[in-house]
Design an enzyme around this catalytic site. Sequence first.
Site, PDB file in Angstrom:
ATOM      1  N   GLY A 134     -61.431-177.503 -27.351  1.00 34.44           N
ATOM      2  CA  GLY A 134     -60.351-177.995 -26.507  1.00 34.44           C
ATOM      3  C   GLY A 134     -59.839-179.337 -26.987  1.00 34.44           C
ATOM      4  N   ASN A 135     -59.070-179.998 -26.136  1.00 33.42           N
ATOM      5  CA  ASN A 135     -58.530-181.315 -26.471  1.00 33.42           C
ATOM      6  C   ASN A 135     -58.484-182.178 -25.220  1.00 33.42           C
ATOM      7  OD1 ASN A 135     -55.793-180.928 -25.174  1.00 33.42           O
ATOM      8  ND2 ASN A 135     -55.701-179.286 -26.700  1.00 33.42           N
ATOM      9  N   SER A 136     -57.982-183.387 -25.371  1.00 35.21           N
ATOM     10  CA  SER A 136     -58.068-184.390 -24.298  1.00 35.21           C
ATOM     11  C   SER A 136     -56.839-184.453 -23.398  1.00 35.21           C
ATOM     12  CB  SER A 136     -58.286-185.786 -24.920  1.00 35.21           C
ATOM     13  OG  SER A 136     -59.461-185.807 -25.690  1.00 35.21           O
TER      14      SER A 136
END
Length: 410
Positions: free
Chosen positions: A211-213
Amino acid sequence: MATVVLGVGGGIAAYKCCHLVRRLKEAGHRVHVIPTRSALEFVGRPTWEALSGEQVHTGVFEDVPGVEHVRLADQADLVIVAPATADLISRIAAGAGDDLLTTTVLATRAPVLVAPAMHTGMWENAATVDNVATLRRRGLVVKDPATGRLTGPDSGPGRFPEPDELADMAALLLDEPAAAPTMAGQDLAGRRVVISAGGTREALDPVRYLGNSSSGRMGAALAADAAARGARVTMVTAHIEVPVPSCVRQVPVSSTEDLDEAMRREATGADIVVMAVAAADFAPSSVSDLKIKKHEGDRRVGDRMSLDLIQTPDVLAGLAAARTPGQVVVGFAAETAPDRDELLALARAKLARKGCDLLAVNDVSSGRVFGKVGTDVTVVRQQGPGRRVMGSKMMAAQAILDEARSLLAP
């Protein structure tokens, strides 16, 4: 520090404005609450005084030497009327001045934000429709109510919006008072806007993912502003950490492949499509049906594990290629660059490569932007220097939608 006057109408949703006062105070604003007499049947004067830290008056004959309605009208940087009942809206539309709230609204030159809340039958009554149109024509910002559960067993349009949404709109009007005429004029009325937000997640096994932020704050700000300007908004949400505005339709997704399918479907017939989501460029080539064990076999601390990745669909390029005549497609780019010239060069190259109409670019170096309340975004076209916005994400949303609206056919 801004001064906000909160006029509270006599509806059961008055209790929700307690949270709105708290949000405004936490943002550093001075808040003066003016309840109508019927509003005090729902929330008492001591509560408003405790939350705001200011004395509370309701009538023009209280504190006569202070001429309260003139003093508050002059001091106000923003006036909010919430919940605005059908009766209160009709009195403001008629120019009545029979209590402290209506006289303050009459006297102020500050932006006025009105948040209606009432039964569906009252909201859709021709008298209310005309009164709301009158307020908007005069430059007041009227936020359409949400659709949902009302008092008693009924559901429908007329539900009070979430206080956090009103706080975000207040922040926009305080940061950019010039936004009030646009929001009041409903320059996206009758338009359909589709916005993606958050960060996609690509599964590794039943419990892990890549995933990412991204928090989804930018997409939520865009959705709230588009709805405030009169658009019918659909928000396609990957993983987000903020509430979805209650006045928009939500379509949840998980992976980039899910996102691609949903956006292609929802973009059909839309006037503006905004890809604010942070979509994964790569995903695992296969997903384990069982949890990958940490100590499986001879695996030890420090041992390497390899992942075979495949490229995911280019959702933005696909939307741009498939768009119908007149549809405006807006992309986002998160880049790392040593300076602003390089950042803009990367943005223009990506704009040409993707084929979209506008590109909003962020420099995410050193942990900037992702998950933060503020932003530094530049809206780029193929020609021109680009429009840079440094401040809240609501301010950036306003600028992005201004640029997109300018490209729509009349």
